[in-house]
Scaffold this motif. Structure first.
Motif, PDB file in Angstrom:
ATOM      1  N   GLN A 310      44.869  47.601  32.637  1.00 59.07           N
ATOM      2  CA  GLN A 310      43.853  46.569  32.508  1.00 59.07           C
ATOM      3  C   GLN A 310      42.963  46.482  33.748  1.00 59.07           C
ATOM      4  O   GLN A 310      41.750  46.269  33.631  1.00 59.07           O
ATOM      5  CB  GLN A 310      44.514  45.202  32.243  1.00 59.07           C
ATOM      6  CG  GLN A 310      45.261  45.110  30.929  1.00 59.07           C
ATOM      7  CD  GLN A 310      44.366  45.437  29.745  1.00 59.07           C
ATOM      8  OE1 GLN A 310      43.192  45.079  29.708  1.00 59.07           O
ATOM      9  NE2 GLN A 310      44.917  46.114  28.759  1.00 59.07           N
ATOM     10  N   ARG A 311      43.539  46.652  34.914  1.00 56.71           N
ATOM     11  CA  ARG A 311      42.751  46.501  36.135  1.00 56.71           C
ATOM     12  C   ARG A 311      41.907  47.729  36.455  1.00 56.71           C
ATOM     13  O   ARG A 311      40.796  47.608  36.968  1.00 56.71           O
ATOM     14  CB  ARG A 311      43.666  46.168  37.314  1.00 56.71           C
ATOM     15  CG  ARG A 311      44.296  44.786  37.221  1.00 56.71           C
ATOM     16  CD  ARG A 311      45.046  44.410  38.474  1.00 56.71           C
ATOM     17  NE  ARG A 311      44.170  44.410  39.652  1.00 56.71           N
ATOM     18  CZ  ARG A 311      44.592  44.104  40.876  1.00 56.71           C
ATOM     19  NH1 ARG A 311      45.870  43.767  41.074  1.00 56.71           N
ATOM     20  NH2 ARG A 311      43.763  44.114  41.893  1.00 56.71           N
ATOM     21  N   ILE A 312      42.423  48.907  36.145  1.00 57.74           N
ATOM     22  CA  ILE A 312      41.668  50.113  36.469  1.00 57.74           C
ATOM     23  C   ILE A 312      40.427  50.225  35.607  1.00 57.74           C
ATOM     24  O   ILE A 312      39.461  50.932  35.962  1.00 57.74           O
ATOM     25  CB  ILE A 312      42.552  51.375  36.308  1.00 57.74           C
ATOM     26  CG1 ILE A 312      41.985  52.547  37.129  1.00 57.74           C
ATOM     27  CG2 ILE A 312      42.664  51.766  34.832  1.00 57.74           C
ATOM     28  CD1 ILE A 312      42.031  52.325  38.605  1.00 57.74           C
ATOM     29  N   ARG A 313      40.403  49.506  34.488  1.00 58.43           N
ATOM     30  CA  ARG A 313      39.220  49.525  33.618  1.00 58.43           C
ATOM     31  C   ARG A 313      38.009  48.903  34.299  1.00 58.43           C
ATOM     32  O   ARG A 313      36.866  49.163  33.892  1.00 58.43           O
ATOM     33  CB  ARG A 313      39.521  48.775  32.315  1.00 58.43           C
ATOM     34  CG  ARG A 313      40.557  49.466  31.433  1.00 58.43           C
ATOM     35  CD  ARG A 313      40.965  48.572  30.287  1.00 58.43           C
ATOM     36  NE  ARG A 313      39.862  48.323  29.372  1.00 58.43           N
ATOM     37  CZ  ARG A 313      39.930  47.494  28.343  1.00 58.43           C
ATOM     38  NH1 ARG A 313      41.043  46.821  28.113  1.00 58.43           N
ATOM     39  NH2 ARG A 313      38.900  47.318  27.562  1.00 58.43           N
ATOM     40  N   ARG A 314      38.247  48.058  35.317  1.00 61.64           N
ATOM     41  CA  ARG A 314      37.130  47.438  36.032  1.00 61.64           C
ATOM     42  C   ARG A 314      36.566  48.342  37.111  1.00 61.64           C
ATOM     43  O   ARG A 314      35.536  48.031  37.699  1.00 61.64           O
ATOM     44  CB  ARG A 314      37.591  46.126  36.692  1.00 61.64           C
ATOM     45  CG  ARG A 314      38.065  45.088  35.712  1.00 61.64           C
ATOM     46  CD  ARG A 314      38.250  43.743  36.366  1.00 61.64           C
ATOM     47  NE  ARG A 314      39.024  43.805  37.594  1.00 61.64           N
ATOM     48  CZ  ARG A 314      39.708  42.770  38.079  1.00 61.64           C
ATOM     49  NH1 ARG A 314      39.697  41.624  37.433  1.00 61.64           N
ATOM     50  NH2 ARG A 314      40.383  42.875  39.205  1.00 61.64           N
ATOM     51  N   HIS A 315      37.238  49.441  37.383  1.00 61.71           N
ATOM     52  CA  HIS A 315      36.799  50.333  38.450  1.00 61.71           C
ATOM     53  C   HIS A 315      35.435  50.918  38.099  1.00 61.71           C
ATOM     54  O   HIS A 315      35.202  51.359  36.984  1.00 61.71           O
ATOM     55  CB  HIS A 315      37.812  51.461  38.645  1.00 61.71           C
ATOM     56  CG  HIS A 315      37.493  52.356  39.802  1.00 61.71           C
ATOM     57  ND1 HIS A 315      37.550  51.929  41.109  1.00 61.71           N
ATOM     58  CD2 HIS A 315      37.087  53.650  39.854  1.00 61.71           C
ATOM     59  CE1 HIS A 315      37.217  52.922  41.911  1.00 61.71           C
ATOM     60  NE2 HIS A 315      36.934  53.977  41.175  1.00 61.71           N
ATOM     61  N   GLY A 316      34.532  50.929  39.050  1.00 60.43           N
ATOM     62  CA  GLY A 316      33.195  51.473  38.828  1.00 60.43           C
ATOM     63  C   GLY A 316      32.103  50.428  38.863  1.00 60.43           C
ATOM     64  O   GLY A 316      30.929  50.765  39.002  1.00 60.43           O
ATOM     65  N   SER A 317      32.453  49.160  38.738  1.00 58.94           N
ATOM     66  CA  SER A 317      31.458  48.105  38.863  1.00 58.94           C
ATOM     67  C   SER A 317      31.068  47.949  40.333  1.00 58.94           C
ATOM     68  O   SER A 317      31.835  48.293  41.229  1.00 58.94           O
ATOM     69  CB  SER A 317      32.019  46.785  38.328  1.00 58.94           C
ATOM     70  OG  SER A 317      32.362  46.905  36.969  1.00 58.94           O
ATOM     71  N   THR A 318      29.875  47.422  40.579  1.00 61.51           N
ATOM     72  CA  THR A 318      29.383  47.271  41.944  1.00 61.51           C
ATOM     73  C   THR A 318      28.839  45.866  42.167  1.00 61.51           C
ATOM     74  O   THR A 318      28.781  45.047  41.249  1.00 61.51           O
ATOM     75  CB  THR A 318      28.272  48.291  42.242  1.00 61.51           C
ATOM     76  OG1 THR A 318      27.108  47.956  41.452  1.00 61.51           O
ATOM     77  CG2 THR A 318      28.727  49.708  41.898  1.00 61.51           C
ATOM     78  N   TYR A 319      28.418  45.630  43.396  1.00 58.76           N
ATOM     79  CA  TYR A 319      27.865  44.316  43.739  1.00 58.76           C
ATOM     80  C   TYR A 319      26.578  44.029  42.980  1.00 58.76           C
ATOM     81  O   TYR A 319      26.149  42.869  42.862  1.00 58.76           O
ATOM     82  CB  TYR A 319      27.604  44.257  45.250  1.00 58.76           C
ATOM     83  CG  TYR A 319      26.323  44.944  45.689  1.00 58.76           C
ATOM     84  CD1 TYR A 319      25.166  44.215  45.928  1.00 58.76           C
ATOM     85  CD2 TYR A 319      26.272  46.320  45.854  1.00 58.76           C
ATOM     86  CE1 TYR A 319      23.990  44.833  46.320  1.00 58.76           C
ATOM     87  CE2 TYR A 319      25.121  46.944  46.254  1.00 58.76           C
ATOM     88  CZ  TYR A 319      23.976  46.203  46.485  1.00 58.76           C
ATOM     89  OH  TYR A 319      22.819  46.830  46.865  1.00 58.76           O
ATOM     90  N   GLU A 320      25.912  45.061  42.481  1.00 61.34           N
ATOM     91  CA  GLU A 320      24.653  44.864  41.774  1.00 61.34           C
ATOM     92  C   GLU A 320      24.841  44.012  40.529  1.00 61.34           C
ATOM     93  O   GLU A 320      23.989  43.185  40.194  1.00 61.34           O
ATOM     94  CB  GLU A 320      24.041  46.229  41.410  1.00 61.34           C
ATOM     95  CG  GLU A 320      23.617  47.010  42.655  1.00 61.34           C
ATOM     96  CD  GLU A 320      23.265  48.450  42.351  1.00 61.34           C
ATOM     97  OE1 GLU A 320      23.721  48.947  41.293  1.00 61.34           O
ATOM     98  OE2 GLU A 320      22.543  49.063  43.143  1.00 61.34           O
TER      99      GLU A 320
END
Length: 499
Positions: A310-320
């Motif tokens: 579940q948590r690794i699915r958020r990987h790749g998002s940025t501050y933008e």
């Protein structure tokens, strides 16, 4: 009394799976109109007499039956969720807040409305939320930290205190980023240890009874005890307590997945697979030489796999995506003020703590962020940053780079500079576009202290109105959890700045 509007949907950021951002709205009691606390039954009765006025509201409620909720809880608190259009903008045909009969929504007893503060939470861009304990319970699965956050009321305490002092406040949640697999596994291990420790300490009375039982009935029930734990040495009771604490932790984690599967975005197919895996684990453990040991290990592995997935699915998002959420919140706040008249559209403030302080200052300095949602820095009366991060280069050190900097801002040093308020301010050609600033730092927050002073000097050189305050006897955390409004406290400076 503080009137709290829970879980209001305000933005759906295109291309981001977790982009459905929400806020909790806290209003002073005097802004609460008699008819705003409607339940579904109340709406039906009102519709019978004022059909034209509430027809559009009922259409939205019927069309979004699974996405909206209008009710009143036991404390008389109005709850609303997701009464917006699909692109994250307000439906102009729906007046979702001003439901009183016969009064103009542009006036409120001759007042232009109260100040409105948008609060952006901290958490290193990767943790937290408007109710921080929920994140640590449901996503980090850290029972100890979740309990502490619930105990201090982070970050709802900000909204409650401001509303009690006649200032409207919206506590905003934004999309979170995620670190790489190695960092994530280390964090999961630490979270599990803290969770098991919390369960162990909480269960000490039960373990005390177990120890008493073992001491009194040792001889008569020794065979049963050995059958379960397969232990027969002087440390058997302590080991049994540790195993039970671990097992309870694993069971509680599994229940969280099932009860909060929507928040985890877990499908019924995944739930069935997990149930089958747990069943197989029970069979294997029952037929093993040490049932409890094997059951603890198997359930631990299953749960941690689910958490990791579940948590690794958020990987790749940025501050933008995060600054877009801040911009959407500003747009929502402007719309709310203009449509209801309850808050003053000319007294809109951005406020943030830690990573939230970085996001609000960046949004105020970079004109393109608010311009992307047809707003501008002229819409902001002021910016309040509490222990904010102003120079990202300070994170380019050892493990900080892998935990916070690279997951959120990438690996390009040029991008770090572009996203640093301190460096961005130096490139600003005109101070006319900037609102006034209130910068606060904790006396014992040594890591962020120097950059706070440097950023304040930069704003002063640009002739931007800026007040810089050091809160005595405070650290990075209690500077925002302390709800005192006495002179010299964090919230006392906020109240003076806003009013």
């Amino acid at each position: 009394m503080v009137v709290r509007h829970k879980d209001i949907f305000f933005a759906n950021i295109a291309g981001v799976d977790h982009g459905e951002c929400h806020l909790d709205l806290y209003l002073p009691d005097k802004l609460q109109d008699r008819d705003i606390r409607y339940s579904d039954q109340d709406l039906n009765e009102e519709k019978a007499t004022e059909d034209d006025k509430y027809d559009s509201i009922k259409e939205v409620l019927n069309a979004q039956d699974d996405r909206s909720n209008v009710s009143v809880d036991s404390e008389g608190i109005y709850n609303q969720e997701k009464l917006l259009t699909g692109d994250g903008t307000r439906d102009k045909n729906v007046d979702t807040f001003y439901l009183d009969s016969g009064r103009s929504k542009d006036t409120d007893s001759g007042s232009s409305g109260v100040p409105f503060v948008l609060f952006i939470h901290g958490g290193g861009w990767r943790r937290g939320g408007r109710a921080a304990w929920k994140h640590f319970l449901y996503f980090d699965v850290n029972f100890l930290v979740a309990f502490l956050q619930f105990f201090v009321g982070t970050y709802g305490n900000i909204g409650e205190v401001l509303a009690e002092n006649n200032i409207a406040c919206a506590v905003v949640s934004y999309p979170l980023t995620e670190a790489g697999p190695v960092v994530l596994l280390v964090e999961m291990l630490l979270s599990y240890i803290q969770s098991a420790f919390f369960v162990f300490v909480s269960s000490l009375p039960i373990f005390g009874i177990l120890l008493l039982y073992r001491t009194i009935f040792h001889s008569s029930h020794n065979n049963t005890y050995e059958l379960i734990f397969k232990e027969n040495d002087t440390f058997s009771v302590f080991r049994a307590c540790v195993l039970l604490a671990s097992l309870i932790t694993n069971i509680a984690t599994s229940l969280l997945f099932f009860l909060s599967r929507r928040q985890f975005n877990i499908s019924f197919k995944q739930i069935r697979c997990l149930s089958v895996a747990l069943g197989v684990s029970l069979v294997i453990a029952y037929n093993s030489s040490s049932p409890v040991h094997h059951l603890v290990i198997l359930t631990l592995v299953l749960n941690q796999i689910m958490i990791f997935y579940q948590r690794i699915r958020r990987h790749g998002s940025t501050y933008e995506e995060q600054v877009k959420a801040v911009a959407q919140a500003v747009k929502w706040a402007k719309c709310f003020s203009e449509e209801t008249g309850k808050t003053d559209v000319n007294r809109l403030y951005l406020m943030g703590h830690s990573a939230g302080g970085h996001l609000v200052t960046l949004s105020a300095l970079d004109e393109s962020i608010l311009a992307s949602v047809a707003c501008s820095t002229n819409d902001l009366k002021g910016v309040i940053s509490i222990s904010g991060v102003y120079d990202l280069l300070c994170l380019n050190k050892h493990w900080l780079r892998h935990v916070y900097l690279e997951p959120t801002f990438g690996r390009s040093p040029n991008k770090w500079l572009d996203a640093s308020p301190a460096h961005l301010a130096k490139r600003t050609k005109s101070s006319n576009i900037m609102p006034k600033f209130l910068l606060m730092l904790a006396e014992k927050d040594l890591f962020l202290k120097s950059q706070s002073f440097k950023f304040a000097r930069t704003l002063d050189e640009l002739q931007v109105e800026c007040k810089h305050v050091e809160i005595r006897k405070s650290n990075h955390f209690n500077i925002v959890t302390n709800t005192s409004t006495r002179e010299g406290s964090t919230l006392s400076h906020v109240l003076d700045f806003v009013k």
